[in-house]
Design an enzyme around this catalytic site. Sequence first.
Site, mmCIF file in Angstrom:
data_model
loop_
_atom_site.group_PDB
_atom_site.id
_atom_site.type_symbol
_atom_site.label_atom_id
_atom_site.label_comp_id
_atom_site.label_asym_id
_atom_site.label_seq_id
_atom_site.Cartn_x
_atom_site.Cartn_y
_atom_site.Cartn_z
ATOM 1 N N SER A 139 -32.359 149.880 -13.879
ATOM 2 C CA SER A 139 -31.186 150.509 -13.273
ATOM 3 C C SER A 139 -30.656 151.606 -14.197
ATOM 4 O O SER A 139 -31.113 151.769 -15.333
ATOM 5 C CB SER A 139 -30.084 149.475 -13.020
ATOM 6 O OG SER A 139 -29.500 149.058 -14.253
ATOM 7 N N SER A 148 -27.622 151.853 -15.537
ATOM 8 C CA SER A 148 -26.386 151.482 -16.232
ATOM 9 C C SER A 148 -26.349 151.928 -17.689
ATOM 10 O O SER A 148 -25.288 151.969 -18.297
ATOM 11 C CB SER A 148 -26.183 149.963 -16.163
ATOM 12 O OG SER A 148 -27.138 149.285 -16.956
ATOM 13 N N LYS A 184 -27.372 145.993 -22.342
ATOM 14 C CA LYS A 184 -26.122 146.729 -22.495
ATOM 15 C C LYS A 184 -25.917 147.029 -23.980
ATOM 16 O O LYS A 184 -26.689 146.596 -24.833
ATOM 17 C CB LYS A 184 -24.927 145.917 -21.973
ATOM 18 C CG LYS A 184 -25.038 145.409 -20.545
ATOM 19 C CD LYS A 184 -24.936 146.513 -19.510
ATOM 20 C CE LYS A 184 -25.048 145.960 -18.086
ATOM 21 N NZ LYS A 184 -25.084 147.033 -17.058
ATOM 22 N N SER A 219 -21.722 150.858 -14.264
ATOM 23 C CA SER A 219 -22.276 149.720 -14.988
ATOM 24 C C SER A 219 -21.436 148.478 -14.715
ATOM 25 O O SER A 219 -20.216 148.480 -14.922
ATOM 26 C CB SER A 219 -22.296 150.009 -16.502
ATOM 27 O OG SER A 219 -22.692 148.865 -17.225
#
Length: 335
Positions: A137, A139, A194, A300
């Site tokens: 993705s 994010s 992350k 995100s």
Amino acid sequence: MNSELNEDHPQLSALTAFLYAVLVVYLGGWYLDKWTGNFALLLFLMSVVTFFYWIAERWYFLPRREAAARALVEQDAQRRAKLSAEGIKVDHADIEGARRAVLRQPWWLDWTAGLFPVIVLVFGLRSFLFEPFRIPSGSMVPTLLVGDLILVNKFHYGVRLPVINKKIWDNQPVRRGDVMVFRFPEDPRMDYIKRVVGLPGDVVSWRNQTLSINGQEVKTDALGPYFDQDSLRERPRYRESLGERPHDMLVNRSLPLHFRMDTANGPFPHAENCQYGLDGVTCTVPAGHYFMLGDNRDNSRDSRFWGFVPDANIVGKAVFIWMNLGDPKRIGGFD
């Protein structure tokens, strides 16, 4: 002789075929998103199963084939000697080819015991050294793009036992600014990536599209527009000085705030440590947990929504882009 060895163990041949059928069904359902796979558990089970086949091959089946091959050679030598003694011309039978045929592994051993060293090597490397991941993705844009294939250092934060993820040895501490892969707290079968923003005890505030830690606003420098390939539009880009090395991130500070605690599954653990308001959220990170944000701050789903990442969920530190099929120039390290 080789075919006779196969016929002596039709149960094992059928069992191996069944195990491979189960594997194909499992991988097929995983690929089609029928269920979430667990690759670490799969490799562990494959290592165990092929280990037993390897032991059986080494101590039972191989000695039997070797004994049969020796008997075949001895019988041929006796036949030749007897015929020669009787004055009969000896034929030129391919005894070496027959011996190789007797020594050849049946398919169900070749595809189990023969694969054991490879499977256990992959399992060991993936469990204790480096594991590859694909970024699914946007994010972490602009740091990591969709399609980036990255390596995750599994021993940077310590050594953990595979499958049960029990830490048995500490290494480097988690630092602000690290890009970390972890098992998603809401569904540990899924891996997320992350950036570490808050350490245990930190007071992390995301208000008015601005990050503050322990009452100090994190320094950012505007870098100009960034063309986002996902949205096909330009986004404001900043250089954020969070850890030892600055990194780039995207945020539109003119956007209105419309986010809140994600309570689809009920309040997340330690939700009482967070205060939500119209301008954002402020959280005190509990002991043994971390607060995570994506670098694409407006796109995100991270700790602002689902809470903290416990230390037990850590997979490793993302350290290197080893391939991007759409843009090979992206190969290399990143901040």
